[in-house]
Design an enzyme around this catalytic site. Structure first.
Site, short mmCIF file in Angstrom:
data_model
loop_
_atom_site.label_atom_id
_atom_site.label_comp_id
_atom_site.label_asym_id
_atom_site.label_seq_id
_atom_site.Cartn_x
_atom_site.Cartn_y
_atom_site.Cartn_z
CB ILE A 1 2.02 0.52 5.10
CG1 ILE A 1 2.25 1.41 5.66
CG2 ILE A 1 -0.16 -0.09 5.06
CD1 ILE A 1 2.50 0.42 7.30
CB ILE B 1 -0.67 -0.22 1.38
CG1 ILE B 1 -2.06 -1.32 0.67
CG2 ILE B 1 -1.61 1.38 1.61
CD1 ILE B 1 -3.07 -0.94 2.00
CG ASP C 1 3.17 11.90 10.51
OD1 ASP C 1 2.67 13.77 9.95
OD2 ASP C 1 3.01 11.68 10.02
CB ALA D 1 11.83 7.53 5.07
CD GLU D 2 10.70 4.00 11.30
OE1 GLU D 2 9.86 5.11 11.48
OE2 GLU D 2 11.11 3.98 12.53
#
Lengths: 215, 327
Positions: free
Chosen positions: A17, A9, A122, A13-14
């Protein structure tokens, strides 16, 4: 654990999904991928600890009656969280249709989180899903347990900045509705608003930068 | 057409000369070396600059076999940097400008590090990572200015490594020696990893690392842990910036780009994100006169100049305060 990844999906950067199945439930898989540039020992440490922390925060938010994805499974060693797939629309896409109620509800959600000593880190309209009549908050990747006004102020700052960049003409109105909802669940909201004002004047935020004296 | 550029923000007094096609024709630098085990003393550095200035300028001019009269403009770095050093360089530049009636072109030192890297790496629009003793900045160009995507909230990366190196007594140059020590380390110890949004912070890391030394942990392991944490913090914000900005390349610039371990990490990071990775050549990594001359030429061609009487130094001059008419 019986899992089946079906389709990617998002690749951040980390983390990556994926959508897939956990037993026969449609689920979201969030995997913190190893980083070749990190020392293997540090890499494992960071991915494991962040995975545990994120799952804990989501669980704690749920306990404080915030609508979040249910956690199905956590695999710290593989830095994997399996959670509920929430059917619905990203709030950003449908925001205009009912922005007053949405803003107020987002205020309530953030108010609940803050009074449970959670900061999201965020807060953008892309991190809320409208599912039926409910608004669900997702992505706790940058979240933290904190009772500092500074961190709470950052949440408000992020949301306001997001409104200003995506819906500038109604940003101020939306933020007022947000505060209305926020104040229902967070008593000392005026202190956070003061902090917000201070944050917006800091040097590292370009648009609202204060004039640095030169000589 | 020639522009002569003068660098004097910290330990280096440098003079560079470039022509209108941006060829670097001279790059002469003289660096003040602090007393053993000490950092830069601003006044001592400024004295070094004033003592060496005329020789450095003469040597730079002699490389082209021209005299100061043949130069078309004097570029001077007005900041950011150490006040006494900046003022020494600015005084010399103002004198040359007034005495020989040459336009004076103000240059931001940090922008000069970015431009020399862009030019020498032949990258038009990269994500720039500027790491040095005085700065830690992740930046890209957006609408007329370099915008700061992430930066240090306290001390810069280069300063952190140098300071840690001095405290454990590895000797000059600290960056190379701390990394040598780190390569012998085996264990990763617990230290604070401070990433705040896109920003990093290094001051707590130093305190904690020094405490581990005091507590009797092996110096090699502490050095390894310190380096790994410090670089990981930077890499994490750089990776986020790459994903967010969608740039096709990463360019490393500034004195700390000489780091062997960091270069290796950035290379891996770039490979993982499928972008190009380049590093400014070693001779232009640290402070140098050529980068001031080069940036001065870019600015001069866009008719940027300053009245010497108003050419105050700006020790806190941020890159996002500078308009970039040449891009």
């Amino acid at each position: 654990m019986e899992i089946k990844k079906i389709e990617p999906i998002k690749k951040g950067a980390e983390a990556e999904i994926w959508k897939g199945f956990w037993f026969d439930l449609v689920s979201i898989f969030k995997i913190r991928v190893p980083k070749a540039w990190r020392h293997p020992l540090l890499d494992q440490k960071i991915r494991t600890s962040r995975t545990i922390k994120e799952a804990r925060i989501i669980y704690s938010a749920m306990e404080n009656s915030v609508r979040v994805p249910y956690i199905y499974d956590v695999d710290p060693e593989n830095a994997l969280i399996v959670m509920e797939f929430i059917e619905g629309n990203i709030l950003k896409e449908v925001f205009k249709s009912n922005y007053k109620d949405f803003s107020k509800e987002i205020g309530r959600i953030i108010g609940k989180l803050h009074s449970s000593n959670i900061v999201h880190g965020d807060v953008t309209l892309s991190n809320f899903i409208l599912s039926g009549n409910e608004i669900c908050i997702i992505d706790f990747g940058l979240a933290d347990f904190s009772n500092r006004d500074e961190d709470r102020g950052i949440d408000l700052h992020l949301f306001l900045r997001n409104l200003e960049s995506s819906f500038s003409s109604i940003a101020k109105e939306c933020f007022n509705y947000f505060i209305e909802g926020y104040s229902e669940f967070f008593e000392n909201y005026d202190e956070i608003l003061e902090k917000l004002d201070e944050i917006r004047k800091r040097g590292r935020y370009v648009e609202e930068r204060r004039k640095i004296k030169t000589f | 057409m020639y522009v002569l550029g003068i660098e004097s923000t910290a330990h280096t007094f440098g003079v560079g000369i470039v022509d209108e096609n941006l060829n670097i024709l001279a790059n002469v630098n003289s660096t003040y070396v602090p007393q053993k085990g000490k950092g830069i003393h601003p006044r001592e550095a400024a004295i070094h600059h004033s003592e060496n200035a005329s020789n450095v300028i003469k040597e730079a001019l002699s490389k082209l076999n021209v005299s100061i009269k043949d130069i078309d403009a004097i570029a001077i770095t007005l900041g950011p940097g150490l006040g006494p050093c900046l003022r020494t360089g600015a005084t010399i530049a103002r004198f040359l400008s007034l005495q020989y009636e040459k336009p004076l072109v103000p240059v931001n030192h940090a922008i000069a590090h970015l431009e020399i890297a862009r030019y020498t790496c032949n990258e038009e629009d990269p994500l720039l990572v500027y790491i040095a003793g005085g700065n830690t900045i992740i930046t890209t160009f957006v609408e007329g200015r370099y915008r700061i995507f992430g930066e240090t909230q306290d001390i810069p990366l280069g300063n952190a490594v140098d300071y840690f190196g001095r405290m454990i007594g590895v000797g000059y140059p600290e960056l190379i020696n701390v990394e040598k020590l780190a390569m012998k380390g085996e264990k990763i110890l617990d230290l604070p990893l401070v990433v705040k949004g896109q920003d990093v912070s290094y001051s707590g890391l130093i305190t904690s690392a020094l405490k581990l030394i005091k507590d009797g942990y092996k110096i090699e392991d502490v050095a390894l842990s310190f380096i790994e944490y410090a670089y990981s913090m930077l890499c994490e914000t750089v990776e986020r910036a790459v994903v967010y900005t969608n740039k096709e390349s990463i360019v490393l610039t500034g004195g700390t780009s000489r780091s062997i371990i960091l270069k290796d990490k950035m290379e891996k990071l770039a490979k993982g994100q499928n972008v190009r990775f380049k590093v400014v050549p070693a001779e232009y990594a640290g402070d140098n006169g050529a980068m001031i001359a080069l940036t001065g030429m870019l600015a001069f061609k866009c008719k940027v100049s300053i009245d010497p009487r108003k050419s105050y130094v700006k020790p806190m001059w941020r890159i996002d305060q500078v308009d970039i008419p040449w891009r």
